[in-house]
Design a protein around this motif. Structure first.
Motif, PDB file in Angstrom:
ATOM      1  N   VAL A 122       0.830  -1.197   0.000  1.00 43.91           N
ATOM      2  CA  VAL A 122       0.000   0.000   0.000  1.00 43.91           C
ATOM      3  C   VAL A 122       0.873   1.260   0.000  1.00 43.91           C
ATOM      4  O   VAL A 122       1.806   1.393   0.795  1.00 43.91           O
ATOM      5  N   LEU A 123       0.540   2.184  -0.893  1.00 47.77           N
ATOM      6  CA  LEU A 123       1.192   3.488  -0.978  1.00 47.77           C
ATOM      7  C   LEU A 123       0.297   4.533  -0.317  1.00 47.77           C
ATOM      8  O   LEU A 123      -0.870   4.678  -0.688  1.00 47.77           O
ATOM      9  N   VAL A 124       0.826   5.247   0.662  1.00 47.01           N
ATOM     10  CA  VAL A 124       0.094   6.303   1.362  1.00 47.01           C
ATOM     11  C   VAL A 124       0.417   7.643   0.705  1.00 47.01           C
ATOM     12  O   VAL A 124       1.589   7.984   0.515  1.00 47.01           O
ATOM     13  N   ILE A 125      -0.620   8.408   0.364  1.00 48.77           N
ATOM     14  CA  ILE A 125      -0.454   9.739  -0.226  1.00 48.77           C
ATOM     15  C   ILE A 125      -0.870  10.789   0.802  1.00 48.77           C
ATOM     16  O   ILE A 125      -1.973  10.724   1.342  1.00 48.77           O
ATOM     17  N   ASP A 126       0.019  11.755   1.085  1.00 45.49           N
ATOM     18  CA  ASP A 126      -0.325  12.826   2.021  1.00 45.49           C
ATOM     19  C   ASP A 126       0.343  14.118   1.559  1.00 45.49           C
ATOM     20  O   ASP A 126       1.049  14.131   0.545  1.00 45.49           O
ATOM     21  N   ASP A 127       0.118  15.209   2.294  1.00 39.31           N
ATOM     22  CA  ASP A 127       0.653  16.498   1.841  1.00 39.31           C
ATOM     23  C   ASP A 127       2.050  16.774   2.405  1.00 39.31           C
ATOM     24  O   ASP A 127       3.017  16.904   1.669  1.00 39.31           O
ATOM     25  N   VAL A 128       2.150  16.891   3.713  1.00 41.94           N
ATOM     26  CA  VAL A 128       3.450  17.091   4.360  1.00 41.94           C
ATOM     27  C   VAL A 128       3.518  16.146   5.555  1.00 41.94           C
ATOM     28  O   VAL A 128       2.523  15.547   5.935  1.00 41.94           O
ATOM     29  N   MET A 129       4.695  16.032   6.132  1.00 41.49           N
ATOM     30  CA  MET A 129       4.867  15.171   7.291  1.00 41.49           C
ATOM     31  C   MET A 129       5.651  15.956   8.331  1.00 41.49           C
ATOM     32  O   MET A 129       6.802  16.318   8.100  1.00 41.49           O
ATOM     33  N   SER A 130       5.002  16.251   9.463  1.00 42.54           N
ATOM     34  CA  SER A 130       5.670  17.069  10.470  1.00 42.54           C
ATOM     35  C   SER A 130       6.172  16.243  11.642  1.00 42.54           C
ATOM     36  O   SER A 130       7.234  16.520  12.197  1.00 42.54           O
ATOM     37  N   ALA A 131       5.428  15.207  12.025  1.00 38.38           N
ATOM     38  CA  ALA A 131       5.825  14.416  13.191  1.00 38.38           C
ATOM     39  C   ALA A 131       5.831  12.916  12.929  1.00 38.38           C
ATOM     40  O   ALA A 131       6.339  12.153  13.724  1.00 38.38           O
ATOM     41  N   GLY A 132       5.235  12.495  11.818  1.00 34.67           N
ATOM     42  CA  GLY A 132       5.135  11.067  11.536  1.00 34.67           C
ATOM     43  C   GLY A 132       3.941  10.412  12.198  1.00 34.67           C
ATOM     44  O   GLY A 132       3.702   9.221  12.020  1.00 34.67           O
ATOM     45  N   THR A 133       3.163  11.199  12.959  1.00 38.02           N
ATOM     46  CA  THR A 133       2.005  10.645  13.672  1.00 38.02           C
ATOM     47  C   THR A 133       0.969  10.096  12.703  1.00 38.02           C
ATOM     48  O   THR A 133       0.461   8.982  12.878  1.00 38.02           O
ATOM     49  N   ALA A 134       0.650  10.878  11.668  1.00 33.59           N
ATOM     50  CA  ALA A 134      -0.340  10.441  10.686  1.00 33.59           C
ATOM     51  C   ALA A 134       0.134   9.193   9.960  1.00 33.59           C
ATOM     52  O   ALA A 134      -0.668   8.293   9.667  1.00 33.59           O
ATOM     53  N   ALA A 135       1.438   9.121   9.693  1.00 29.71           N
ATOM     54  CA  ALA A 135       1.980   7.935   9.021  1.00 29.71           C
ATOM     55  C   ALA A 135       1.817   6.702   9.898  1.00 29.71           C
ATOM     56  O   ALA A 135       1.446   5.624   9.416  1.00 29.71           O
ATOM     57  N   ARG A 136       2.073   6.847  11.197  1.00 34.94           N
ATOM     58  CA  ARG A 136       1.908   5.709  12.106  1.00 34.94           C
ATOM     59  C   ARG A 136       0.448   5.264  12.161  1.00 34.94           C
ATOM     60  O   ARG A 136       0.153   4.060  12.226  1.00 34.94           O
ATOM     61  N   GLU A 137      -0.473   6.226  12.130  1.00 32.85           N
ATOM     62  CA  GLU A 137      -1.894   5.880  12.141  1.00 32.85           C
ATOM     63  C   GLU A 137      -2.267   5.112  10.873  1.00 32.85           C
ATOM     64  O   GLU A 137      -2.997   4.110  10.932  1.00 32.85           O
ATOM     65  N   SER A 138      -1.758   5.574   9.731  1.00 34.02           N
ATOM     66  CA  SER A 138      -2.037   4.895   8.464  1.00 34.02           C
ATOM     67  C   SER A 138      -1.460   3.488   8.470  1.00 34.02           C
ATOM     68  O   SER A 138      -2.105   2.528   8.022  1.00 34.02           O
ATOM     69  N   ILE A 139      -0.243   3.353   8.980  1.00 33.73           N
ATOM     70  CA  ILE A 139       0.409   2.042   9.054  1.00 33.73           C
ATOM     71  C   ILE A 139      -0.435   1.077   9.883  1.00 33.73           C
ATOM     72  O   ILE A 139      -0.650  -0.081   9.504  1.00 33.73           O
ATOM     73  N   ALA A 140      -0.953   1.557  11.015  1.00 33.33           N
ATOM     74  CA  ALA A 140      -1.769   0.705  11.886  1.00 33.33           C
ATOM     75  C   ALA A 140      -3.046   0.256  11.180  1.00 33.33           C
ATOM     76  O   ALA A 140      -3.450  -0.913  11.280  1.00 33.33           O
TER      77      ALA A 140
END
Length: 227
Positions: A122-140
């Motif tokens: 799975v490829l996650v598309i987002d705008d910017v990454m400031s803390a990685g929190t959103a990425a961890r949520e997507s990964i989960a």
């Protein structure tokens, strides 16, 4: 000075022209006063969103990153992911697309996931990454569905130190996602590209915006070779 990236320069110019990338004084999530601000929510009409998707697709296809489907995390990632999936299909790379709701739906199809079933890489598309929190949520979310979180593509890599418990750490959020979480990462443009844009805009390097961004980078930036 590193080699100029034409795609990144075109993107930075486009973002500035759209008012998405602005200069001044802005408070970040980390509490820093940043001399620039990137708000992807201002890609707010069909033409802008379509052009943005072209930049994402070009960067993705040139990156060599392999993926089986696209995931757009709520909320900004939903239109971004959908637009990128459409543009990839237009370029002959048709892949499934899914996104999540912030709140579970208790009627109809129910649940928090909408669209194609999450499976494969799975490829996650987002705008910017400031803390990685959103990425961890997507990964989960992706792992809970039995799929593999494989890569993240964002519009702008700020190339600055992340924070943990209010303290600066010597790596960026993107580096954390790549090195600690094991995902491949790519960005349409980086802070270094923004610096090059400001230098070329002024020609002499004395532009006030350039000086403020340079000072910010010197204070909070991560090493270029590591980003």
């Amino acid at each position: 000075m590193s080699d100029r990236d034409p795609l990144a320069q075109d993107f930075v110019r486009f973002a500035v022209d759209c008012g998405v990338l602005r200069f001044g004084e802005f408070k970040t999530k980390a509490g820093r006063m940043s001399p620039y601000f990137f708000n992807a929510g201002l890609f707010d009409d069909g033409a802008k969103l379509g052009r943005l998707a072209e930049f994402y697709a070009q960067r993705l296809l040139a990156s060599g990153i392999e993926f089986d489907m696209v995931f757009g995390p709520a909320y900004k990632g939903i239109p971004l992911g959908a637009a990128v999936a459409i543009e990839l299909a237009r370029r002959g790379r048709n892949v499934p697309f899914a996104y999540n709701r912030k709140e579970a739906k208790d009627h109809g199809e129910g649940g928090t996931l909408v669209g194609a079933p999450l499976k494969g890489r799975v490829l996650v598309i987002d705008d910017v990454m400031s803390a990685g929190t959103a990425a961890r949520e997507s990964i989960a979310i992706i792992q809970a569905a039995g799929a593999t979180p494989h890569a993240v593509c964002i519009a702008l890599d700020r190339q600055e130190k992340a924070t943990e418990n209010g303290q600066d750490v010597p790596y960026s959020a993107l580096q954390y996602v790549r090195n600690q979480l094991g995902l491949q990462v790519c960005a349409i443009a980086k802070l270094g590209d923004l610096m090059q844009y400001l230098e070329s805009r002024n020609g002499s390097g004395t532009d006030a915006d350039h000086q403020r961004v340079l000072a910010y980078r010197q204070r909070y930036g991560v090493e270029e070779g590591d980003a």
